[in-house]
Enzyme design. Structure first.
Site, mmCIF file in Angstrom:
data_model
loop_
_atom_site.group_PDB
_atom_site.id
_atom_site.type_symbol
_atom_site.label_atom_id
_atom_site.label_comp_id
_atom_site.label_asym_id
_atom_site.label_seq_id
_atom_site.Cartn_x
_atom_site.Cartn_y
_atom_site.Cartn_z
ATOM 1 N N LYS A 73 18.502 49.364 123.263
ATOM 2 C CA LYS A 73 19.491 50.094 124.065
ATOM 3 C C LYS A 73 20.464 49.157 124.764
ATOM 4 O O LYS A 73 21.650 49.486 124.903
ATOM 5 C CB LYS A 73 18.808 51.005 125.070
ATOM 6 C CG LYS A 73 18.123 50.302 126.228
ATOM 7 C CD LYS A 73 17.546 51.300 127.203
ATOM 8 C CE LYS A 73 16.820 50.606 128.345
ATOM 9 N NZ LYS A 73 17.716 49.786 129.177
ATOM 10 N N THR A 74 19.986 47.985 125.228
ATOM 11 C CA THR A 74 20.886 47.058 125.923
ATOM 12 C C THR A 74 21.968 46.566 124.975
ATOM 13 O O THR A 74 23.138 46.449 125.346
ATOM 14 C CB THR A 74 20.096 45.862 126.494
ATOM 15 O OG1 THR A 74 19.056 46.351 127.346
ATOM 16 C CG2 THR A 74 21.007 44.943 127.289
ATOM 17 N N GLN A 127 10.238 57.990 129.313
ATOM 18 C CA GLN A 127 9.896 56.852 130.174
ATOM 19 C C GLN A 127 10.313 57.093 131.619
ATOM 20 O O GLN A 127 10.470 56.146 132.384
ATOM 21 C CB GLN A 127 10.554 55.572 129.652
ATOM 22 C CG GLN A 127 10.007 55.102 128.317
ATOM 23 C CD GLN A 127 10.516 53.726 127.935
ATOM 24 O OE1 GLN A 127 10.086 52.705 128.462
ATOM 25 N NE2 GLN A 127 11.450 53.692 126.993
ATOM 26 N N ARG A 156 4.282 48.839 125.552
ATOM 27 C CA ARG A 156 4.508 47.445 125.991
ATOM 28 C C ARG A 156 3.971 46.460 124.959
ATOM 29 O O ARG A 156 4.319 45.283 124.981
ATOM 30 C CB ARG A 156 3.800 47.159 127.329
ATOM 31 C CG ARG A 156 4.235 47.974 128.538
ATOM 32 C CD ARG A 156 5.731 48.038 128.726
ATOM 33 N NE ARG A 156 6.279 49.222 128.095
ATOM 34 C CZ ARG A 156 7.570 49.399 127.841
ATOM 35 N NH1 ARG A 156 8.437 48.450 128.129
ATOM 36 N NH2 ARG A 156 8.002 50.511 127.268
#
Length: 728
Positions: free
Chosen positions: A33-34, A248, A594
């Site tokens: 996404k970044t 999330q 994670r």
């Protein structure tokens, strides 16, 4: 342009090159996404659709803002200086600095951080002679922030009772104090900025005309006021490009409103909802488990993570007899991974509640494994634990001036800095300890008498009983009960009782006369050593310990999720509410995603937590993961037994050959108590409530009854003469 877009997958490319219109990008964990956000920003500038100063980009952390600016600088041959990229608070601060007169602020207004704000509230209460036990400063600060985040000034707050009316008055007085002193807190930055835009049309039009594209990261974490601020800026025709993941959203306790995503889709008539589902972090089995868990949530926008990296290894599952054995197993696995060449800094140990870390830290400490508590303090370094230890140090040695100074006015008993200074001068002149000097009179004499009372009350008690007495008589428990957010601190104080009991079980018992001073001194030394040794520096190869909340945004080669038991994860405070349970499931989804390569999940049949032994059923999250994804490291647990709710059931305790016997204290707590042919700790089945474990028992004959933890069905007392319980 081809260099800018090279390597993007089709959904990423579609998101980056969308025409100028509102868009919602559902970006799954590890989906890049970044990169999408930054590339979208660069693409808008490079194609000439907007200039660098026509973009507003909002992130949730300063770190994310810096990363975006760094990536953007590498993509574009232009200066990023002056661009409006930052956090909500940072951008609002910038706006208020530019228009301080219109906002009613001095040019050089100062910002209060949370500690400064608490100090300001304490000063206010003292000046108004307000009872800080009835109106705890932290509670008042939390109340004020909550109202501001809802966009409410004191006049707009509804108060239906006298207590709330008084809190609203204190909110009004606090506002006046801040205005008088020219300071603003974090919540005020956003509210004042929103009010500036709402009330001042020229300024509002200026920013609405300037920012033609507004990009928002972590949109699922926005609160009500942040969303209103964004809507106000976008009302002039700007395009909102919101990136987030409703799966999330785990910060409801901070005011985050996951419903903002659905509201945005409806209110802005969003036609472009793009799902980024290809994951570049985790292997297939891990993603399949995450998908299987989260699909049980009803109110989702929906997506399914996948990877082309292959299935990878199965998820390893371990059932421990108790929490101590669970911690030892984790230590052994970490050693094995390290021996295989995996760096410890690429391993994370996650837990739902802070208090769980104490047993885990002790096992790591005993094994000599370096670790770092990410985003928090080690157990024996936590404020409330250090306060309790200071009282214990004074019982062991009343002349311990360091311990005396730490708690002489905690909880607050009106002993100020001037009194302490005079006391120190007197102690120096008389060449005695502060405790001895305090006996001369005044408020300090009351504290000296309290220490003497504590010492007398603890004579002949076991170590854990001594800790219990200290927590009660000192007023520490009562103090934290009055704090709105004191539950974690109370849990840590309860865990200190467990630590004392386990320490005695491992290190030896009290002597024949019942004297505990030797044990107390040894326990205090043990606490100091665990707090002070194995402190990993930034460059050290240390295991990462953290709560699941702290783990969001991070990734590791191997992840251990411990304590997967009903009442712990999902947490008992959440399982009664649909929204609460869905948030717990999102937490589990975050924990699972994670892991890059290996995922370990574990639970214990019994756990000493908050000073009490708990008999828990395995978490419902085990049921939600397909059996084919799991690899049991202990013999596969029995299923069903014809119960109404299949779920997991306990077999006999299975401890590996390397595990030492459970400490005597734990075994004593879990000793069998027969009632009507049943015993505490036994697994049973009920036709209506399904699988359960007996946690208490009383009576005999026709009056015999047992208390059974049925997991998701709750804890129930059942009369054995009526209930048809069968051993499971």
């Amino acid at each position: 342009m081809s260099n800018l877009l090279r390597g993007l997958n089709p959904p990423q490319l579609a998101a980056v090159t969308l025409p100028p219109q509102h868009a919602l990008i559902l970006a799954g964990a590890g989906s890049g996404k970044t990169r999408v956000l930054t590339t979208r920003l660069a693409w808008l500038i490079q194609t000439g659709q907007v200039g660098p100063h026509g973009i507003l980009a909002v992130t949730f952390t300063n770190k994310a803002a810096r990363e975006m600016l760094t990536r953007l600088s590498a993509m574009l041959p232009i200066s990023t200086r002056g661009m409006w990229i930052g956090t909500f608070h940072g951008l609002c601060n910038r706006m208020l600095r530019a228009h301080h007169r219109d906002a009613g602020l001095p040019q050089l207004f100062q910002i209060l951080d949370s500690a400064d704000q608490l100090a300001a509230v304490k000063r206010l209460l003292k000046g108004l002679n307000v009872d800080d036990e009835k109106f705890p400063p932290r509670d008042i600060a939390s109340f004020i922030n909550g109202q501001k985040e809802a966009g409410l000034r004191p006049d707009a707050v509804e108060a239906w009772d006298e207590y709330t009316r008084r809190r609203v008055e204190l909110y009004r007085e606090y506002e006046a104090q801040c205005q008088r002193e020219g300071v603003v807190d974090f919540a005020e930055l956003l509210l004042r900025s929103y009010e500036l835009l709402a009330r001042n049309e020229p300024i509002r039009l200026h920013y609405q005309n300037r920012f033609r594209h507004i990009l928002v990261d972590e949109f699922q974490d926005t609160n009500v006021l942040q969303y209103r601020w964004l809507k106000l800026l976008a009302a002039g025709g700007a395009c909102l490009f919101c990136v987030g993941d409703d799966d999330q959203s785990i910060y409801a306790f901070r005011g985050a409103e996951v419903g903002n995503m659905r509201d945005f889709e409806r209110e802005f008539r969003v036609d472009n909802v793009i799902r980024l589902e290809q994951n570049y972090r985790s292997q297939g089995n891990i993603l399949d488990a995450a998908n299987a868990i989260i699909k049980h949530n009803a109110a989702r926008l929906g997506k399914n993570l996948w990877t082309d990296a292959g299935s990878g290894e199965p998820i390893r599952v371990y059932e421990a007899f108790n929490d101590i054995e669970e911690a030892r197993w984790i230590v052994e696995e970490i050693k094995s991974l390290a021996a295989e060449g995996m760096a410890r800094r690429e391993m994370a140990l996650l837990y739902r509640a802070n208090a769980q870390s104490r047993v885990l830290e002790h096992a790591l400490f005993s094994a000599g494994l370096p670790y770092r508590v990410y985003g928090g303090l080690r157990f024996f370094e936590r404020q409330e634990v250090k306060h309790a230890l200071a009282y214990l140090r004074l019982i062991a040695n009343a002349d311990d001036d360091g311990a005396f100074l730490r708690v002489v006015n905690f909880p607050a008993r009106g002993i100020g800095a001037r009194t302490i200074e005079q006391l120190q001068d007197a102690a120096k002149a008389e060449k005695v300890s502060l405790h001895s000097a305090a006996r001369s009179g005044g408020k300090a004499a009351v504290f000296a008498a309290l220490i003497d009372k504590l010492k007398a009350a603890c004579e002949g008690l076991t170590l854990s009983e001594t800790v219990e007495q200290v927590l009660e008589i000192s007023g520490l428990r009562a103090h934290y009960r009055t704090e709105k957010e004191g539950q974690d601190r109370l849990a840590n104080l309860d865990e200190l009782v467990s630590a004392a009991e386990n320490f005695v079980a491992e290190e030896g018992n009290v002597d024949a006369e019942g004297e505990v001073s030797g044990d107390l001194a040894a326990f205090l030394s043990h606490a100091s050593l665990e707090a002070g040794e194995h402190q990993a520096g930034e460059g050290d190869d240390a295991l990462q310990l953290m709560t699941v909340h702290s783990a969001k945004g991070l990734e590791f080669d191997a992840v251990f999720i411990s304590g997967l038991e009903e009442g712990l994860f999902p947490h008992e405070n959440s399982v009664r509410e649909e929204k609460g349970l869905e948030e717990e499931r999102r937490l589990m989804y975050v924990a699972v995603t994670r892991a890059r390569k290996r995922l370990y999940i574990s639970h214990a049949q019994t756990r000493m937590l908050h000073g009490q032994t708990r008999y828990n059923l395995p978490s419902r999250f085990f049921d939600e993961i397909p059996e084919g994804l799991l690899k049991w490291l202990t013999p596969k647990l029995a299923r069903g037994h014809g119960a109404a709710s299949p779920g997991l059931a306990y077999g006999a305790p299975r401890r590996p050959a390397w595990a030492e016997p459970a400490p005597a204290a734990v075994m004593r707590r879990t000793a069998e108590k027969e009632t009507g042919g049943f015993r505490i700790g036994q697994n049973v089945a009920h036709a209506k409530f399904g699988q359960g474990v007996i946690v208490n028992a009383e009576g005999s004959g026709s009056d015999a009854r047992v208390q059974v933890n049925f997991g998701r069905e709750g804890v129930k007392w059942l009369a054995l003469s009526v209930a048809k319980l069968t051993p499971a």
